[in-house]
Every structure is written in C-alpha cells, then in structure tokens.
Design an enzyme around this catalytic site. Structure first.
Site, PDB file in Angstrom:
ATOM      1  N   VAL A 167       0.838  -1.214   0.000  1.00 54.05           N
ATOM      2  CA  VAL A 167       0.000   0.000   0.000  1.00 54.05           C
ATOM      3  C   VAL A 167       0.870   1.259   0.000  1.00 54.05           C
ATOM      4  CG1 VAL A 167      -1.894  -1.199   1.161  1.00 54.05           C
ATOM      5  CG2 VAL A 167      -0.158  -0.051   2.551  1.00 54.05           C
ATOM      6  N   HIS A 227      -4.698  -4.280  -1.855  1.00 56.81           N
ATOM      7  CA  HIS A 227      -4.995  -4.001  -0.441  1.00 56.81           C
ATOM      8  C   HIS A 227      -5.153  -2.513  -0.180  1.00 56.81           C
ATOM      9  CE1 HIS A 227      -3.302  -8.153   0.971  1.00 56.81           C
ATOM     10  NE2 HIS A 227      -4.383  -8.257   0.219  1.00 56.81           N
TER      11      HIS A 227
END
Ligand code: APR
Length: 247
Positions: free
Chosen positions: A98, A114
């Site tokens: 991320v 994610h």
C-alpha cells in the site's frame, strides 16, 4: 541463477508483497521487526479495531504514511517497470503493498489489491464521497472527519475481515484468462510475500491449475513456497534485475 525468458509469447502476472519494499526501508509485516510484532492486527487493521479505537488506528497509519513518504523505489521496483515496458499489455502487477512505490517507480499496469496508504475515505458506507488522495500525516490525537457527512474518515486500506474490491479481482482473473485464450505462455511470479494472506496467496494454485508456469522470488521459503515450480532465493532488489531475459 535461472533466468526468466520474457519474449513475445509470454504473459506475465506478478504479485508483490512487503519484501519488495523492504530494501527501500519499508518495514514488512511478519518476521524480524515486522509491523505485526508489536501491533496486534485486530487492533489496528480491522473494522472492529477502528470502531473501538479510531485514534489508535489513525496513529498507526499516520506513522506508516510518514514512513512511506520519504522512501524511494529500489532496483526490484525498477526491474518490474522494465518488464512492463517490454511486455506491454501482456504484463500485469498485482501488489499487496500500500506504499505506492510501484507507481512512483513508473509501473502503470498495477492493481493495488490491499488499497493505498495515501488515500482516505469516509467510514460511512452511505456517504457519497468517493475515496480521495490524502497525504496528510494526522497529528497524534486527531481523527479526521468527512467534510460531506461528518462521519470519521478511514484509511482506504483493505483490513482483515474485509473483502477485496471485486473489480480488482476481475481484472487479475481476466488477464489470466486472456493469456490462456491467446495460446501464449502464462507465467506467474510472486516476489517478497510470505504467502500468508488469501486470496493473494492462492493465486499460484489458480495459475498452476490453468497450466501456467510459477516462480517465487523471496528472501526465504514462504508458506506456499512448495506450490511454485521455480524458487529463486534472495533479495528481490538483487534478483529481479538479473532474472528477466527480455527478448
Ligand atoms: N527480498 C525478497 N523477499 C523479502 C525481502 C527482500 N529484500 N525482505 C523480506 N522478504 C520476504 C520475507 O521473507 C517474507 O516472506 O518478504 C516476505 C514478507 O512477508 P510479510 O511481511 O508477511 O508481507 P506480505 O506477504 O506482503 O503480507 C501480506 O498481510 O498483513 C497483511 O495486508 C497485509 O499486504 C499484507 C499481507
């Protein structure tokens, strides 16, 4: 070291995990000094943890946002950019990370499965405000509110117990189906991931079931290492630049 032929017949699906960002100075989750060593996942990366203590969750993500803001991509990220430029639409990168480092390195065909540290969204499911870019490192003790409905904002991250974006999964699956239908060679390469979290950890099994070739590049044998036909042990920043043979 084995080399991975990347030619006109190859369709390459790559999955990356925290290990690919480790050489940029971004902490991994598991193993020595991993993020989950001193932060219980349920408290800082779950809807229940956010409902119970949003301050603690924002403190955790603000620290990670600050940490990820001043790091740079490493040669492992750069190698994946070169592979994408060589293969074009026969390349797709699915990342569990991320930190945004793949896009900062120049990757464009990226699915951030994610979520992204530098995106926030309203925690009110009925709010019409979409996720938005947010680089703010909120001071400890601050929980930002939604300008539209006043509910708490939350990081646009997929937490434990939450579903991945179905559009992301469809994009990954469609890529693999297109590769198989083309009669080309489907290759799946996972790099820097412990194989601990599904559905990402199950991708290798899906590709093998479809007759694709599977490669793992990891510092040590991941939980699902035995599912891969090829395992190149080492640091992704050192292995990836040498592994791909672009023809
Ligand atoms: N090069 C290659 N692999 C590395 C390197 C490196 N320089 N450094 C560490 N690794 C490996 C570790 O051996 C480990 O197998 O990377 C893996 C990192 O595993 P995790 O910390 O579990 O990270 P990841 O697999 O991305 O976690 C998956 O779990 O907590 C959730 O949502 C979170 O996306 C994350 C998911």
């Amino acid at each position: 070291m084995e080399t991975l032929l990347l030619d006109a017949n190859t369709w390459l699906l790559v999955l990356t995990g925290a290990g690919v960002s480790a050489e940029s100075g971004v902490p991994t989750f598991r193993g020595m000094n991993g993020l989950w060593e001193d932060q219980p996942v349920t408290e800082v990366a779950s809807p229940r943890g956010f409902a119970k203590d949003p301050l603690r969750v924002w403190r955790f993500y603000s620290q990670r946002r600050a940490g990820a803001a001043d790091v740079s991509p490493n040669p492992g990220h750069d190698a994946l950019v070169a592979w994408e430029r060589h293969l074009g639409d026969r390349f797709l990168l699915a990342t569990q990370n991320v930190d945004g480092l793949h896009r900062r390195a120049g990757s464009q065909r990226v699915v951030e499965m994610h979520g992204n540290l530098f995106t926030s969204r309203c925690s009110n499911p009925d709010c019409t405000r979409p996720p938005f870019p947010d680089t703010t490192v909120y001071a400890s003790g601050t929980v930002p509110g939604c300008k539209e409905c006043g509910a708490l904002l939350r990081p646009h991250i997929v937490w434990f117990g939450e579903q991945l974006d179905p559009d992301d999964l469809t994009r990954i699956e469609s890529f693999a189906v297109k590769a198989m239908r083309s009669g080309g060679r489907l290759v799946f390469l996972a790099a820097g991931t412990s194989g601990a979290v599904y559905p990402a950890a199950g991708m290798v099994d899906n590709v093998r079931a479809a007759g694709g070739e599977t490669w793992l590049v990891n510092l040590d044998a991941s939980e699902n290492a035995s599912s891969f036909e090829h395992f190149v042990q080492g640091k992704s920043g050192e292995v990836l630049p040498k592994l791909g043979r672009l023809v």
